[in-house]
Design an enzyme around this catalytic site. Sequence first.
Site, mmCIF file in Angstrom:
data_model
loop_
_atom_site.group_PDB
_atom_site.id
_atom_site.type_symbol
_atom_site.label_atom_id
_atom_site.label_comp_id
_atom_site.label_asym_id
_atom_site.label_seq_id
_atom_site.Cartn_x
_atom_site.Cartn_y
_atom_site.Cartn_z
ATOM 1 N N ASP A 255 35.624 8.691 -34.659
ATOM 2 C CA ASP A 255 34.681 7.571 -34.682
ATOM 3 C C ASP A 255 35.334 6.273 -35.134
ATOM 4 O OD1 ASP A 255 32.082 7.391 -33.826
ATOM 5 O OD2 ASP A 255 31.331 8.772 -35.335
ATOM 6 N N ILE B 200 36.682 4.449 -32.199
ATOM 7 C CA ILE B 200 35.777 4.142 -31.093
ATOM 8 C C ILE B 200 34.943 2.931 -31.477
ATOM 9 C CG2 ILE B 200 33.922 5.005 -29.614
ATOM 10 C CD1 ILE B 200 34.771 7.837 -30.350
ATOM 11 N N GLU C 211 27.834 6.435 -34.738
ATOM 12 C CA GLU C 211 28.103 5.142 -35.368
ATOM 13 C C GLU C 211 28.169 4.085 -34.279
ATOM 14 O OE1 GLU C 211 31.502 5.388 -37.975
ATOM 15 O OE2 GLU C 211 30.574 7.027 -39.094
ATOM 16 N N ASP D 291 28.826 0.341 -33.476
ATOM 17 C CA ASP D 291 29.527 -0.710 -34.212
ATOM 18 C C ASP D 291 28.957 -2.105 -33.948
ATOM 19 O OD1 ASP D 291 31.547 1.066 -35.388
ATOM 20 O OD2 ASP D 291 32.005 1.432 -33.303
ATOM 21 N N HIS E 43 24.891 -4.767 -15.510
ATOM 22 C CA HIS E 43 24.613 -5.322 -14.188
ATOM 23 C C HIS E 43 25.719 -6.301 -13.833
ATOM 24 C CE1 HIS E 43 20.670 -3.569 -13.665
ATOM 25 N NE2 HIS E 43 20.424 -3.830 -14.937
ATOM 26 N N CYS F 218 27.357 -2.941 -10.266
ATOM 27 C CA CYS F 218 27.428 -3.327 -8.855
ATOM 28 C C CYS F 218 28.689 -4.174 -8.666
ATOM 29 C CB CYS F 218 26.203 -4.122 -8.456
ATOM 30 S SG CYS F 218 24.715 -3.138 -8.549
ATOM 31 N N SER G 1 25.924 -0.284 -6.933
ATOM 32 C CA SER G 1 26.175 0.971 -7.618
ATOM 33 C C SER G 1 24.797 1.515 -7.956
ATOM 34 C CB SER G 1 26.971 0.668 -8.881
ATOM 35 O OG SER G 1 27.385 1.825 -9.498
ATOM 36 N N SER H 27 21.767 4.339 -9.404
ATOM 37 C CA SER H 27 21.468 5.269 -10.488
ATOM 38 C C SER H 27 21.378 6.677 -9.918
ATOM 39 C CB SER H 27 20.175 4.871 -11.173
ATOM 40 O OG SER H 27 19.174 4.722 -10.217
#
Lengths: 380, 489
Positions: free
Chosen positions: A75, A78, A114, A116, A160, A202, A228, A230
């Site tokens: 973590d 990341i 977590e 951030d 998006h 997209c 793109s 879903s």
Amino acid sequence: MRLPKALIALSLALASAAYDGPAASAAEDFFGPHASNHTNNWAVLVCSSRYWFNYRHMANALGMYRTVKRLGIPDSNIILMLADDAACNARNPYPGAVYANAGRGLDLYGDNIEVDYRGYEVTVEAFIRLLTGRVPPGTPRSKRLLTDDRSNVFVYLTGHGGNDFLKFQDNEEISAFDLADAVETMWQKKRYNELFLMVDSCQATSLYSKFYSPNILATASSQVGENSYSYERDADIGVFVIDSYTHFVLEFLEQMNKTSHATMQDLFSKYNFKQIKSNAGVRSDLFPRPLDATRLTDFFGGVAQAEVVDAALGLGDGGSTLSAPNVAQDTAWNEHHEEQEPAAEDEADPELRPEGFRMGSVVVGLAALAGLLGSAVWGV
Amino acid sequence: MKWLIPVCLFGAACAAAERFDERLVLTALPDGNVLGHWTFTTTLGHDLSHAQHYTLFPLGLGQTLNVHGASELHLALNAGQWDYKLWGSPPEPSVASGAELWTWIRASNTTQADERWVGLRNALAGVFCASLGSLDDQRTTTPALSFKPSVQLPLGKHQLRHATLPAEHVCTENLTPFIKLLPCKASAGLAALLNPHVLFSAPFHGLSVHYTHGVLKLAVQAVFTPPRQDWSLNTLLDRSIAAACTVASSSILSFVAAGTQLDPQPSTEVNGALQYDLASATFPFEVTVRHPVNTISSHRRTSPSVSLRRTMTGSAQYAGGLLVQLENARNETVRVSYLETLPWFVTLYLHTLEIRVNDDPRRRIDLLERLSYVPPRAPAPTTLEPILRLPPLSRVTMRFQLERAFMLYTQFPPDAQRGWDLPPAILTVLPASTSTHSERVYGKTLLADLPTPDFSMPYNVALMTLMLCGYWFSEVFRIITRKFVVEPA
């Protein structure tokens, strides 16, 4: 004169152990000629969309978070940026949980997470400052990308997008030029060894089209002029829960574990329009290594820390117990070791895990032992 | 320095003085809900500025507080509305939705206090995964009356900093670091019952952190809705306790629910609360609460004597008003201090202040005992802190006129149409004598609707202007450069 002799002995032992010994060849086989020379892994996972109807973008980023954590990035390495709170959103019928499939099989939020940067903190400025390291003074450690020139950085962006841009918070945009310049700044400031960018939006390939810095590998969900899509919706949550491309990548990564030898080429060659519903792209012209020699774990996994135990150095009485059999069986040990590696750990704390013992430490340990023996014989 | 030596020589004794106590009180509320109140208290036995060898005290938090000179600190992260009428006074007074942070900082001057405040809020943002870094100058105030130190502050000059973030969400990412500050984490002891999925589904839930002079208290309070009238720890919280936290000096689970049958039998009864000591319990530990037929058992908690209602008036986006109603339920005059914090873009006109009692049309400015007012200096907010005397059994109404500013295009948040969350009003009931403790009551947060532009308009204007300029330039260019020739027929 004792010390120089010991040094010569040590270097001779090192040389012989490193270039001639069976351990050396085993080590070379293990790492391969095209092995990455990174020493630490970082992941920056960004969901740049606000609002409940963009639940799927939150789920994309959280799915990736779960995967990199499972594959061994702790973590602390990341940086998770979520532009809105889907888990505790008033509209979420399952508070504290984010699901990425229609049956709600796996809660991505879990008990241990977590975040951030969250909410209004997720801005283009914050993202670029994070990448380039130009954060305001007083920024806590958890909000900094503390990488160096030996870091492999995985950057995942979802939101998006359009031709040459990605929207943040439905309000502002990061352009492909901004991103390319930020990455160049990172390169000049020695903030990465290799960088892997993955975009799900997209017209996503446009976002990596402006890169000009070395050692970048990039992949994205859709071509310029292409949307793109879903993947599926959950009737109870009431919105789409994940995007097709990310779903495809996560499904692929789900078969991997920390010791997987699967390469980038394995992933990219599986790309197909039928499952992804768009033509995913790859850009590798800035990347020096062949894709079929670049492991997925070079970016999605964490480097296991080499832990040299005292016994291997032959300090004290334990020295006599160390001998050749270790070297002779190294290949077998190697394979055995891989099977033994735990597949998933929530609290990945590599420094406390002796499993992270790699061939390199065996070579060094033996060399040091030989050096000590040599100095003992010649020095008297 | 000589006196320090014996203290440090007996370091072991110092460490032994550190203790950790945990407690969970489950209270049946009149509306059938159950109030859960966890407290985890770590007592250091000395101040933070001494050697930082902690055995139970969380090191990360200890160092943060010490470096930034926070002698007293209170942080609360809440979601939902606390119902004072139904649920009484909350065990943790800070119940405003969103984040609230107030601290007494040790500093020789204001500059140093401001520096330490910046460092502290950023560090806490990192520790608790919350946007506390946004508690900037726009939100920070120094109220004069409402936040007194709860214990005697250590020597040295101190300054108060208070800030709220009403739109802050509370979720698992805040609970995760919170649990990591506990010596047994969530694997043993009462913290094992902190199930994020149940906690964040509760109608009201809040996490709070309090530090006062070597004592750290982490608290969770939540109002749960039991699935049935008879419930157990497992049906209420979907967890049971697997083991006791062995480092805890005391670990008490207490039920405040008159007329209920508990299984297993509680070990002690203290002031009507049935208690279990986890040190002598059998594991996995589980308690079932049964209600005998036709009995509604609840514990009526004492409500605060004064209640607060605050509303925005007026329908225009630009101008409006603020209506504050304070109700005194006691049969005696009560002195209260009322704290109103308004961001710089909501301007309050003090000369429009009207105070009335019940339906009496007369103005009662005489009820205003004292007024502390800090006008807004952008980006700093307005702080208005009157002390009022509320007559017995009365409703006192305060009215102000407001004006909302036209903001710059770039000053709007991404979801500008949603409006701005105004900080909660805080009412402090001033004690009649110095012996009793002052009580705080929080009002609801308000949403201010500001004049919001059509955000696509600047693009439209820019495009239209550029198009006209381009057309004009090309026409002029065409006229002045074209050569007109008469072609022979």
